[in-house]
Design an enzyme around this catalytic site. Structure first.
Site, short mmCIF file in Angstrom:
data_model
loop_
_atom_site.label_atom_id
_atom_site.label_comp_id
_atom_site.label_asym_id
_atom_site.label_seq_id
_atom_site.Cartn_x
_atom_site.Cartn_y
_atom_site.Cartn_z
N GLY A 116 44.14 35.77 29.88
CA GLY A 116 43.48 34.27 30.06
C GLY A 116 43.04 34.37 31.56
O GLY A 116 42.85 35.01 32.13
N SER A 117 42.93 32.94 32.16
CA SER A 117 42.50 32.80 33.43
C SER A 117 43.57 33.36 34.65
O SER A 117 44.97 33.11 34.08
CB SER A 117 42.24 31.23 33.71
OG SER A 117 43.48 30.57 33.32
N THR A 118 42.98 33.48 35.57
CA THR A 118 43.89 34.01 36.67
C THR A 118 44.97 32.79 37.03
O THR A 118 46.13 33.05 37.42
CB THR A 118 43.00 34.51 37.86
OG1 THR A 118 42.15 35.58 37.57
CG2 THR A 118 43.90 34.66 38.97
N VAL B 24 46.30 30.38 35.16
CA VAL B 24 47.28 30.27 34.21
C VAL B 24 48.33 31.38 34.38
O VAL B 24 49.64 31.37 34.42
CB VAL B 24 47.02 29.90 32.84
CG1 VAL B 24 48.14 29.71 31.92
CG2 VAL B 24 46.19 28.53 32.56
N GLY B 25 47.65 32.51 34.64
CA GLY B 25 48.43 33.88 34.63
C GLY B 25 49.53 33.59 35.76
O GLY B 25 50.55 34.25 35.64
N GLU C 205 34.18 33.03 38.63
CA GLU C 205 33.93 33.38 37.18
C GLU C 205 33.25 32.30 36.50
O GLU C 205 34.19 31.50 36.01
CB GLU C 205 35.16 33.79 36.57
CG GLU C 205 34.78 34.56 35.43
CD GLU C 205 36.24 35.13 34.71
OE1 GLU C 205 37.34 34.34 34.62
OE2 GLU C 205 36.35 36.04 34.20
N CYS D 61 35.66 38.79 30.23
CA CYS D 61 36.14 38.87 31.44
C CYS D 61 35.47 40.27 32.12
O CYS D 61 35.64 40.56 33.51
CB CYS D 61 37.41 39.60 31.40
SG CYS D 61 38.12 40.37 29.99
N GLU E 120 46.49 40.17 31.81
CA GLU E 120 44.68 40.49 31.89
C GLU E 120 43.97 39.15 32.06
O GLU E 120 43.85 38.19 31.20
CB GLU E 120 44.33 40.80 30.23
CG GLU E 120 44.98 42.16 30.05
CD GLU E 120 44.69 43.60 30.85
OE1 GLU E 120 43.97 43.19 31.59
OE2 GLU E 120 45.01 44.67 30.21
N LYS F 150 50.68 33.46 20.16
CA LYS F 150 50.06 32.25 20.11
C LYS F 150 48.60 32.38 20.50
O LYS F 150 47.96 32.61 21.36
CB LYS F 150 50.52 31.36 21.36
CG LYS F 150 50.15 29.95 21.17
CD LYS F 150 50.15 29.24 22.44
CE LYS F 150 48.86 29.51 23.24
NZ LYS F 150 47.69 28.77 22.55
#
Ligand code: TAP
Length: 450
Positions: free
Chosen positions: A205-207, A209-210, A354, A261, A227, A152
């Site tokens: 992606g973002s921490t 959502v991770g 960030e 990142c 990541e 995706k």
């Protein structure tokens, strides 16, 4: 349909249909069915198919690069590098099928062997900041190890991923083995997390959502590679080549408009050379060529969207101590000038968060211990740079900084031959390098009594 916008002009460049939940399920089912035949492809033939995919990418580099310029606002030079990176990563992991070696382990009473078995269907979720390389770092080793892949892309940047899916098919990758599913994270991405046939989720992606992905995968003990974000330090010691450190610092953070990142968004400078460093940094920042990403000389393009522009701008207010800024075109386009900030201290929001834009903070430090302490004063741990001419110090500081990818007297982060990933909340697992394909396998142990 979702309109795809050129961030440098705000023009609509394409309309892309968002994959529904039903179509996501159907694609996962096809990937599941394709597993047996993909696994049965002889290792040498699987390697040849991956090389043909790499050759198809190579023949399409200019087209892919132009697509990325118009969809992501990446500079044409960067976009060509990104397309070639996908090609190189495919070639690199094309060696895997024939070298996925198990072990024969001496045991009493029989023969013991290990096999590296594919996991099954792998779901890869890609962010908008580096659509091509991040896709390739996932699908190349996953396919090489005998898995099938559903991928995706980010809603904002689907065009190169769609093209890569076409190139895979043209190269002869069988139907169902590699499927690109543009659409919403909350629909397509979330289904990768919940669908029982998907055995691993690779998320970049973002921490924030991770963490949700990791928690969601726990329900089925699904494998994950994460990541995530970074707030990386660029540590400049007084004993470094200060001219070079200052001349390169803008490129360590403003590349891809800071939407990286690995951006070295916290410059830490030894106090004894702080003023001199700032004098050298100012012309270097002014010299960054910001503008039309399709122009060969351009070094920095726009931010990805109006929403992201507002988010970055929200970090600067009337009270922010801006030391100096570079240039940026006036609209249309989501332009933001390279910006250097002198914060009041290491706990300022602009130092800890960030920002993911062309904004860098510069802070002084006293000595080596102070530099290490400041560099590690973050929940992130992805990358960083150390500028010094003392080899012992370079090694001591490299070992002490809690980050996965450090470079000395350089801002290089990504080499496909070497492992890449984060400490702490910057991620889990490693991509690239000689071992990444193993992250797409389970070790099976077989004992035969003799
Ligand atoms: P996110 O908002 O986290 O989105 C990343 C991807 O996840 C997108 O494809 C998104 O889909 C999808 N997604 C969103 N919510 C989801 C959910 N609930 N379930 C499943 N998928 C979901 O990040 P972003 O803003 O696009 O990217 C920027 C971030 O990525 C930064 O923090 C950056 O540091 C990080 N990043 C890290 C690395 C490495 S290697 N560590 C590399 C690049 C970027 P939509 O398109 O629908 O939003």
């Amino acid at each position: 349909m979702t309109a795809v916008i050129n961030p440098a002009t705000e023009a609509v460049v394409a309309q892309v249909a968002a994959t529904s939940l039903e179509d996501t399920d159907a694609a996962i089912e096809r990937a599941h069915v394709a597993l047996a035949s993909w696994r049965a492809v002889a290792p040498g033939d699987r390697a040849r198919l991956l090389r043909r995919f790499a050759d198809a990418v190579d023949a399409d580099v200019e087209n892919l690069a132009q697509l990325e310029v118009s969809n992501s606002g990446h500079t044409i030079g960067n976009a060509r590098w990104e397309a070639r990176n996908v090609r190189d990563v495919l070639h690199y992991y094309a060696a895997t099928p024939e070298r996925l070696l198990g072990k024969q382990i001496p045991v009493p009473g029989g023969v013991n062997m290990t096999f590296n078995e594919p996991l099954g269907v792998v779901g890869i979720i890609v962010p908008w900041n580096f659509p091509m390389p991040i896709a390739g770092w996932g699908f190349a080793p996953a396919l090489a190890a005998g898995n099938t892949v559903v991928l995706k892309p980010a809603e904002l940047t689907p065009l190169t991923a769609i093209r890569l899916g076409e190139l895979a098919a043209e190269a002869g990758i069988p139907p169902g083995v590699f499927t690109v599913l543009p659409g919403k994270g909350s629909v397509v991405g979330q289904r990768f997390v919940t669908h029982p046939a998907v055995r691993k989720v690779v998320f970049t992606g973002s921490t924030e959502v991770g963490k949700q992905i990791m928690a969601g995968c726990a329900d089925q003990v699904k494998r994950v590679t994460l990541e995530l974000g970074g707030k990386n330090a660029n540590i400049v010691f007084a004993d470094s080549d200060l001219e070079k450190a200052a001349a390169t610092a803008p490129y360590g953070v403003f590349d891809n408009a800071g939407q990286d990142c690995c951006a070295r968004s916290r410059i830490l400078v030894q106090r004894s050379v702080f003023d001199r460093f700032m004098e050298l940094l100012e012309p270097a920042v002014a010299g960054v060529v910001v503008g039309d990403p399709a122009a060969e000389a351009t070094e920095m393009g726009p931010l990805i969207s109006a929403e992201h522009h507002d988010r970055v701008a929200g970090y600067l207010d009337d009270g922010t101590n801006v030391a100096f800024r570079g240039s940026a075109p006036d609209g249309p386009g989501f332009w933001f000038p390279p910006t250097v900030v002198l914060p009041s201290g290491p706990t300022d929001r602009i130092v800890t968060d960030e920002v993911f834009g062309p904004v860098v903070t510069v802070l002084p430090f006293e000595d080596e211990a102070d530099a290490i302490s400041l560099a590690n004063d973050t929940e992130y741990g992805l990358s960083g740079s150390i500028w010094t001419n003392d080899v012992g110090r370079a090694l001591r500081v490299s070992r002490a900084v809690e980050a996965g990818n450090l470079s000395v007297n350089s801002h290089s982060s990504v080499r496909y031959w070497t492992p890449f990933g984060g400490f702490k909340q910057s991620g889990l697992g490693r991509e690239l390098g000689p071992d990444a394909a193993l992250a797409f396998t389970e070790v099976k142990n077989v004992f035969i009594a003799t």
